[in-house]
Design an enzyme around this catalytic site. Structure first.
Site, mmCIF file in Angstrom:
data_model
loop_
_atom_site.group_PDB
_atom_site.id
_atom_site.type_symbol
_atom_site.label_atom_id
_atom_site.label_comp_id
_atom_site.label_asym_id
_atom_site.label_seq_id
_atom_site.Cartn_x
_atom_site.Cartn_y
_atom_site.Cartn_z
ATOM 1 N N TRP A 172 0.839 -1.196 0.000
ATOM 2 C CA TRP A 172 0.000 0.000 0.000
ATOM 3 C C TRP A 172 0.878 1.251 0.000
ATOM 4 C CZ3 TRP A 172 -0.356 3.919 3.708
ATOM 5 C CH2 TRP A 172 -1.365 4.859 3.471
ATOM 6 N N TRP A 448 -15.211 4.012 -7.522
ATOM 7 C CA TRP A 448 -15.611 2.735 -6.928
ATOM 8 C C TRP A 448 -14.441 2.187 -6.124
ATOM 9 C CZ3 TRP A 448 -20.105 -0.290 -8.865
ATOM 10 C CH2 TRP A 448 -20.223 -1.550 -8.288
ATOM 11 N N ASP A 449 -14.569 2.190 -4.803
ATOM 12 C CA ASP A 449 -13.462 1.823 -3.925
ATOM 13 C C ASP A 449 -13.636 0.416 -3.366
ATOM 14 O OD1 ASP A 449 -11.047 2.230 -2.640
ATOM 15 O OD2 ASP A 449 -11.629 4.175 -1.819
ATOM 16 N N ASN A 451 -11.733 -1.243 0.074
ATOM 17 C CA ASN A 451 -10.736 -0.851 1.069
ATOM 18 C C ASN A 451 -10.334 -1.929 2.075
ATOM 19 O OD1 ASN A 451 -9.749 1.810 0.606
ATOM 20 N ND2 ASN A 451 -11.787 2.592 1.001
ATOM 21 N N ASP A 517 -2.607 5.576 -3.230
ATOM 22 C CA ASP A 517 -2.982 6.580 -2.234
ATOM 23 C C ASP A 517 -1.822 7.521 -1.930
ATOM 24 O OD1 ASP A 517 -5.595 5.816 -1.924
ATOM 25 O OD2 ASP A 517 -5.283 4.671 -0.084
#
Length: 694
Positions: A172, A448-449, A451, A517
């Site tokens: 990430w 459209w996520d 997580n 991100d």
């Protein structure tokens, strides 16, 4: 184009510069013949006459030569196909027939095999120089067939010495990091057991022996699947190399096929290029723009996203204020991120309840959307349909709709659980919610996520719960397809905490992807460099955010550097515009205007990686028709060290090009001394140089 030998046992697929050939022996063995430079059918037939080495007790002549190895018989390599019935495990297949179908130049070749009631069809299609392969396994018998593994393809490389393997790894906020290393004996396995593509690896590998950025042979392949997956690269004992890949990480089971049911694997695409890694990348980009990405001829608009400016603390008035500032700097799409729905004042509640929060949007989203449209922008929203908070009306009504293991604690990550999208009732609920939402207001765009990863992937009461892993992705694809059919003017961005769901499968159903991100402009150079190995700038969403970078590292960077970094993809702005000075807003307007001028080149042009982001100067070039744009960044410079000039690529050495910033005329692939050496002096740490052929 597909050429077939007169005996119907040798097949040759050819593109503009490459060919792929295979052959069925008289003994019924399907062998790989050739993958590389373009050859004739006669050449393929000559290759088919080569005699296999004999069998030994400890080795098989099929290993490393078979086109699609199955489990069973005299084989010791990793099988691409593994099935089990009540009576036996493995496959003893026999060739049945072949056929071609489709438009001229893009014919699909189908080879059909049978093992009792199990029918296996291998599919091949050449698009440009990209070979698409996939497999269909059907049960035409009566007893159930358990499909343990059904990889899309096995790729066989030519005999070479000194293979090098390149891949994209990460985590990430540090996705798509390119790494290359010598291939050694044994297997190198990459993949995801997380239920989605994952931040850890993109489903792409490339192999070469001595290629550079613009010279040498490169063989690469990419899998189009948005769930768990696996690619295994094996150097066998005799030094031959094969690559096998498909859906699912292990062999615990994909599906149970009842009579009349079938499974079609995702596409595993591959290409050969003799233009180095850059040539391979440009071929991948062209393939995706032509055959994968929806509406790829439409350039992506400059967007503003409200997340970093407001997080969960949003209101209609506040969003309208941001919208006015965004419109003033030239933004074309305004996106309201998380916090507009249900009881969503933090990440602890509201997921699953896709109706506007009445306190924040008392008349729904329509008034804000219409106001944004009146400002000359499109309007978008954020959703995370596959997730649910335990603190939500949906979960209180349907706690059995989530993935869970009977008698075990339901693991919450980010205070949320994963909905079981393999269930038809969950799919129908989400369709009704999203269709109503998109019909309630003039919404042009959906982020459209996704997580969190799968952890408790159980399905109590389901006879074959393992199918959840495949059918969740099938459900996602079906839902996206249904939404796009009902709302064709709504664009969709794929996001998964950044780059956690990026692959050819999701790209065939979405318009762009959120790359990471991590919005730090220096970090993004390496991420974007790796991303460009396989995917085009057209789909690479990149934001300009605030400095210091408050989300990750606190690094301070100039507005110029932040904009030029993000202009290498689909430009977006994610900073808090309410706190930007008038000078910053004016400068932002300049960069947005400049990006719109070069946008066709960035999003539809050929990309050349001039210098990688390894410290010092890095640069990338985009060329479309007679125009070229160069984006360059000076990451670090020692005192007295000159800024190196750049030699451009892909230009006509006999033509003249005018530098639009300075008016200077350059000949062919020249060194841009003035434009870059002057443009990167002092605090000018990034620049954009444009040239036009004259």
């Amino acid at each position: 184009m597909v050429d077939i030998a007169e005996n119907g046992r040798t097949w040759l697929l050819s593109g503009p510069g490459s060919s792929y050939a295979l052959h069925l022996t008289e003994a019924g063995e399907l062998l790989h013949l050739h993958w590389g430079p373009r050859i004739r059918l006669a050449d393929a037939e000559a290759l088919s006459t080569r005699v296999l080495p004999g069998y030994w007790p400890f080795e098989s002549p099929l290993d490393g030569r078979e086109e699609y190895p199955v489990e069973g018989g005299p084989r010791f390599v990793r099988p691409a196909l593994s099935v089990r019935t009540e009576e036996r495990r493995g496959t003893e297949w026999a060739f049945e027939s072949y056929e071609t179908a489709g438009d001229p130049g893009e014919e699909e070749l189908r080879l059909r095999f049978r093992d009792d009631g199990i029918v296996i069809t291998l599919h091949y299609r050449m698009r440009g120089d990209v070979v698409e392969r996939w497999v269909t396994v059907g049960n035409e018998g009566q007893a159930p067939v358990e499909l343990l593994r059904a990889d899309a393809a096995t790729w066989t490389l030519p005999d070479r010495e000194g293979w090098r393997l390149s891949q994209l790894h990460g985590r990430w906020a540090a996705e798509s990091r390119l790494v290359s290393a010598p291939l050694t004996y044994g297997e190198k396995v990459i993949g995801s057991r997380r239920g989605h593509t994952g931040h850890q690896h993109l489903p792409w590998v490339a192999l070469d022996t001595d290629a550079t950025e613009e010279h040498g042979e490169v063989w690469g392949c990419a899998l189009g699947w948005s769930g768990s997956w696996r690619i295994a690269v094996a150097q066998l004992p005799d030094a031959r190399v094969q690559i096998t890949g498909g859906a699912g990480y292990d062999d615990s089971g994909l599906l149970m096929l009842a009579e009349g049911e079938s499974y079609t694997s995702p596409v595993f695409a591959a290409l050969w290029s003799d233009g180095g890694f850059g040539g391979a990348s440009r071929a991948w980009h062209a393939y995706q723009r032509a055959h994968v990405i929806p509406d790829a001829d439409r350039d992506r608009p400059v967007l503003f996203n409200s997340w970093e400016a407001t997080t969960f603390d949003i209101s209609e008035e506040q969003q309208a204020t941001l919208a006015r500032r965004a419109a003033a700097i030239g933004v074309e799409l305004f996106v309201v991120d998380d916090g507009w729905f249900g009881a969503r004042t933090s990440d602890r509640a509201g997921l699953g309840d896709w109706t506007p929060n009445p306190d924040r949007f008392p008349k729904g989203l329509a008034p804000l959307a219409e106001y944004v449209h009146a400002l000359g922008m499109q309007f978008g929203i954020w959703v995370e349909p596959e997730m649910v908070n335990p603190d939500s009306e949906l979960y209180r009504a349907h706690p059995d709709w989530v993935q869970y293991q009977q008698g075990r604690k339901r693991t919450e990550l980010r205070n949320q659980l994963v909905l079981n999208l393999a269930r038809e009732d969950v799919q129908e609920y989400l369709w009704e919610q999203l269709d109503a939402l998109l019909s309630s207001a003039p919404i042009d765009y959906v982020k459209w996520d996704f997580n969190r990863c799968f952890t408790d992937a159980g399905w109590p009461g389901e006879p074959y719960p393992q199918r959840l892993w495949v059918d969740h992705v099938r459900g996602l694809y079906a839902l996206l397809d249904r939404i796009r059919a009902a709302h064709p003017d709504v664009a969709i961005e794929s996001c998964s905490g950044g780059g956690g769901r990026i692959d050819l499968g999701i790209m065939s159903r979405t318009d762009e992807v959120w790359t990471s991100d991590n919005t730090d402009p220096l970090d993004r150079l390496a991420i974007q460099h790796g991303f460009s190995q396989i995917h085009p700038a057209r789909v690479m969403s990149a934001w300009v955010t605030d400095s210091p970078n408050h989300q990750l590292n606190g690094r301070v960077s100039s507005l110029r550097f932040r904009f030029v970094s993000s202009m290498a993809g689909a430009l977006g702005v994610g900073g808090d515009l309410s706190k930007w000075t008038e000078e910053e807003l004016a400068e932002a307007g300049h960069w947005v205007g400049l990006y719109k001028e070069i946008r066709p080149l960035v999003q539809r042009g050929e990309q050349f990686r001039l210098r990688p982001p390894a410290g010092g100067l890095s640069a990338v070039q985009y060329t479309l028709g007679d125009e070229t744009a160069v984006l360059a960044w000076l990451q670090a410079q020692s005192y007295g060290e000159p800024v190196p000039a750049l030699r451009l690529k892909g230009l006509d050495p006999e033509a003249s090009y005018e530098c639009r910033e300075t008016g200077e005329v350059h000949r062919g692939a020249v060194l841009l001394h003035h434009g870059l050496r002057v443009g990167l002096k002092g605090d000018l740490d990034a620049t954009v140089v444009r040239l036009r052929r004259i």
